[in-house]
Write a protein that holds these residues in place. Structure first.
Motif, short mmCIF file in Angstrom:
data_model
loop_
_atom_site.label_atom_id
_atom_site.label_comp_id
_atom_site.label_asym_id
_atom_site.label_seq_id
_atom_site.Cartn_x
_atom_site.Cartn_y
_atom_site.Cartn_z
N THR A 34 -7.83 9.06 68.25
CA THR A 34 -8.69 9.05 67.05
C THR A 34 -8.97 10.48 66.58
O THR A 34 -8.97 10.76 65.38
CB THR A 34 -10.02 8.33 67.34
OG1 THR A 34 -9.74 7.00 67.78
CG2 THR A 34 -10.88 8.27 66.10
N THR A 62 -5.91 11.76 64.77
CA THR A 62 -5.79 11.21 63.42
C THR A 62 -6.73 11.94 62.45
O THR A 62 -6.36 12.27 61.33
CB THR A 62 -6.09 9.71 63.42
OG1 THR A 62 -5.19 9.05 64.30
CG2 THR A 62 -5.94 9.12 62.02
N GLY A 63 -7.95 12.18 62.91
CA GLY A 63 -8.92 12.89 62.08
C GLY A 63 -8.47 14.30 61.74
O GLY A 63 -8.61 14.76 60.59
#
Length: 278
Positions: free
Chosen positions: A53, A56-57
């Protein structure tokens, strides 16, 4: 059309290979490395979200930075990687795997595999997005080369993990960065023929030139120069030959002029008549 298809396959394959390196070697073994994966692993101990995550950020944020600072044309070239890479990361993360190897081996081989993926993407003229973008922005605002900024960014990326992981892991992470760099250099020049560039300074220019043209069947260039000490006019022969041909060239030159001055350097890649491209 052929080039577009080849570039597309290399772009997809490069991002997939890079994702495999991250998911199966770098993340499971908590290897500090350069790029998005390295930043995510370094930040993971301080955040309550998964490494995937965080990655992805970072990719989304850096893509926006690239669009704002480098323009729409850059965004178009990079958007494919910025979409594919996180999809591959999250998709491969769903596959059950328990790859645990020695951290040093994971760092070296993870870096090599990542370098292969990055090299394939770079061959298409595209960027993988993510942590490639800050060095590009910095290079556009300064007179410092992109390669220098990449090394600086990767170095500080690994230092991010110093407080959470310790010096030992930081040193192991530097192995990953080095392995990645070496693999990128190999892949980006893959297909070219390694050779040697030779400068020959002699008073027997015509005889040596005839030998190169007839015995070695190679071309040569005559460069007009003058001696720095004697100030006398000189002609320098410059030729490019394959590595295996160099001993023959040296032997013939010394037969013509035992006092000839040879300057020899390695050439990473050569294209053109007499040299092939895979």
């Amino acid at each position: 059309m052929k080039n577009r298809v080849l570039d597309t396959l290399q772009l997809i394959g490069g991002n997939f290979i890079l994702a495999c390196s991250v998911v199966f070697l770098i993340i499971p073994n908590s290897v500090l490395s350069g790029g998005v994966a390295g930043v995510a692993i370094a930040l993971a101990p301080f955040l309550t979200i998964s490494v995937e995550t965080i990655m992805t950020g970072i990719i989304v944020i850096t893509f926006i930075m690239g669009y704002l600072f480098l323009g729409k044309a850059f965004a178009v070239k990079t958007i494919a990687s910025s979409i594919m890479y996180p999809i591959f990361i999250n998709g491969l993360s769903l596959i059950p795997h328990t790859v645990r190897v020695d951290p040093i081996l994971a760092s070296i081989f993870g870096g090599l595999v990542a370098g292969v993926g990055l090299g394939l993407v770079f061959r298409t003229g595209a960027s993988t997005g993510g942590m490639d973008i800050p060095p590009l922005i910095l290079a556009s605002k300064t007179n410092v080369k992109v390669s220098v900024w990449i090394m600086v960014v990767d170095f500080f990326t690994i230092l991010l993990g110093l407080s959470a992981y310790g010096l030992n892991d930081v040193l192991i992470g530097l192995l990953s960065v080095y392995s990645t760099t070496k693999a990128i250099n190999i892949i980006t020049t893959l297909g070219g023929q390694q050779a040697k560039q030779v400068f020959i300074i002699s008073d027997y220019v015509d005889d040596i030139l005839d030998m190169i043209l007839e015995n070695l069947d190679r071309g040569a260039t005559i460069i007009d120069a003058h001696g720095g000490f004697t100030r006398k006019q000189k002609q320098i022969i410059m030729t490019v030959i394959t590595t295996v041909e160099y001993p023959q060239l040296e032997r013939h030159v010394k037969e013509v002029d035992k006092d000839a001055f040879l300057i020899v350097s390695d050439v990473t890649e050569v294209h053109g008549q007499g040299f092939y491209k895979i």
